[in-house]
Motif scaffolding. Structure first.
Motif, short mmCIF file in Angstrom:
data_model
loop_
_atom_site.label_atom_id
_atom_site.label_comp_id
_atom_site.label_asym_id
_atom_site.label_seq_id
_atom_site.Cartn_x
_atom_site.Cartn_y
_atom_site.Cartn_z
N SER A 64 0.86 -1.19 0.00
CA SER A 64 0.00 0.00 0.00
C SER A 64 0.89 1.24 0.00
O SER A 64 1.97 1.24 0.58
CB SER A 64 -0.90 0.02 1.24
OG SER A 64 -1.75 -1.10 1.24
N MET A 65 0.41 2.29 -0.64
CA MET A 65 1.21 3.50 -0.80
C MET A 65 1.08 4.44 0.41
O MET A 65 0.03 4.49 1.05
CB MET A 65 0.78 4.25 -2.06
CG MET A 65 0.96 3.44 -3.34
SD MET A 65 2.65 2.91 -3.65
CE MET A 65 3.41 4.46 -4.03
N GLN A 99 -7.98 0.82 4.72
CA GLN A 99 -8.90 0.21 5.69
C GLN A 99 -9.65 -0.96 5.05
O GLN A 99 -9.80 -2.02 5.67
CB GLN A 99 -9.88 1.27 6.22
CG GLN A 99 -10.69 0.80 7.41
CD GLN A 99 -11.91 -0.03 7.03
OE1 GLN A 99 -12.50 0.14 5.97
NE2 GLN A 99 -12.27 -0.93 7.93
N SER A 100 -10.10 -0.81 3.82
CA SER A 100 -10.79 -1.90 3.11
C SER A 100 -9.87 -3.10 2.92
O SER A 100 -10.30 -4.26 3.04
CB SER A 100 -11.30 -1.42 1.75
OG SER A 100 -12.29 -0.45 1.92
N ALA A 101 -8.61 -2.83 2.63
CA ALA A 101 -7.65 -3.92 2.47
C ALA A 101 -7.46 -4.66 3.79
O ALA A 101 -7.36 -5.89 3.81
CB ALA A 101 -6.31 -3.36 1.97
N HIS A 102 -7.44 -3.94 4.90
CA HIS A 102 -7.36 -4.58 6.21
C HIS A 102 -8.55 -5.50 6.42
O HIS A 102 -8.40 -6.64 6.88
CB HIS A 102 -7.33 -3.52 7.33
CG HIS A 102 -5.99 -2.94 7.56
ND1 HIS A 102 -5.38 -2.92 8.77
CD2 HIS A 102 -5.12 -2.35 6.71
CE1 HIS A 102 -4.20 -2.35 8.68
NE2 HIS A 102 -4.02 -1.99 7.42
N GLU A 103 -9.72 -5.00 6.10
CA GLU A 103 -10.94 -5.79 6.28
C GLU A 103 -10.87 -7.08 5.47
O GLU A 103 -11.15 -8.17 5.99
CB GLU A 103 -12.16 -4.96 5.88
CG GLU A 103 -13.48 -5.62 6.15
CD GLU A 103 -13.75 -5.91 7.62
OE1 GLU A 103 -14.30 -6.99 7.93
OE2 GLU A 103 -13.41 -5.06 8.47
N LEU A 177 4.71 1.32 4.70
CA LEU A 177 4.00 1.47 3.43
C LEU A 177 5.01 1.82 2.35
O LEU A 177 6.08 2.37 2.63
CB LEU A 177 2.94 2.57 3.56
CG LEU A 177 1.85 2.31 4.59
CD1 LEU A 177 0.92 3.52 4.71
CD2 LEU A 177 1.06 1.06 4.26
N ALA A 178 4.67 1.51 1.11
CA ALA A 178 5.56 1.76 -0.02
C ALA A 178 5.72 3.25 -0.28
O ALA A 178 4.76 4.01 -0.11
CB ALA A 178 5.04 1.06 -1.26
N ALA A 179 6.91 3.66 -0.67
CA ALA A 179 7.17 5.07 -0.95
C ALA A 179 6.54 5.48 -2.26
O ALA A 179 6.26 4.70 -3.12
CB ALA A 179 8.67 5.33 -0.98
#
Length: 179
Positions: A64-65, A99-103, A177-179
């Motif tokens: 994730s960015m 947040q959706s990715a966490h879910e 998180l990715a840069a």
């Protein structure tokens, strides 16, 4: 059993600025500034095997960015019987996607869906016995809320003890998180 949740840390400089809003609201139990955070997903009490699976599953989200968070206003939860005073987060596609990715990842790890709507915020105080009028007066007298912005370079897996208000919170693992 650990009580877990994922979230974003609030930098000290932003926490200090938020702490200047403290005081003057009857029935408020102010949160310690080192416990300020934005919850992404409450996980709850889990056994140690599930905790390990959750920690491993969250590694998948490191692509994730990075993004910025902007706090823009004071608000309350609870309507006519306010139970919390918070600093609200400006809507952001990047935050919603994280947040959706966490879910999704946590459901794949076997956790039940979180039935609550995601309302990103930083809890400033827990309220008991404060009326809606008290809270409205406090927010009006608190003056203009100068937006506070900060970069998010990681999310964390927090643990908390079983207590009123939860804190203090412990960072169990961090995920850049990715840069």
């Amino acid at each position: 059993m650990p009580r877990l949740f994922t979230g974003l840390e609030v930098p000290e400089s932003v926490a200090f600025a938020l702490s200047l809003k403290r005081g003057g609201l009857s029935g408020a139990r102010w949160i310690d500034t080192d416990s300020y955070h934005i919850t992404l997903r409450f996980i709850g009490d889990v056994d140690h095997q599930t905790a390990d699976e959750v920690a491993a599953s969250l590694d998948r989200l490191s692509n994730s960015m990075r993004f910025d968070v902007r706090l823009t206003h004071l608000g309350t939860f609870g309507g006519d019987k306010p139970r919390a005073l918070f600093a609200g987060v400006e809507p952001s596609a990047a935050l919603s996607q994280l947040q959706s990715a966490h879910e999704r990842v946590l459901q794949r790890a076997g956790l039940p869906p979180d039935g609550r709507k995601f309302v990103p915020h930083v809890t400033l105080a827990r309220l008991r016995g404060s009326s809606a009028m008290d809270a409205a007066r406090f927010m009006a007298e608190a003056g203009r809320f100068e937006p506070l912005q900060f970069p998010v370079g990681r999310f964390v897996l927090f643990s908390s003890r079983d207590s009123v208000g939860g804190g203090p919170y412990v960072v169990e693992q961090s995920y850049p998180l990715a840069a």
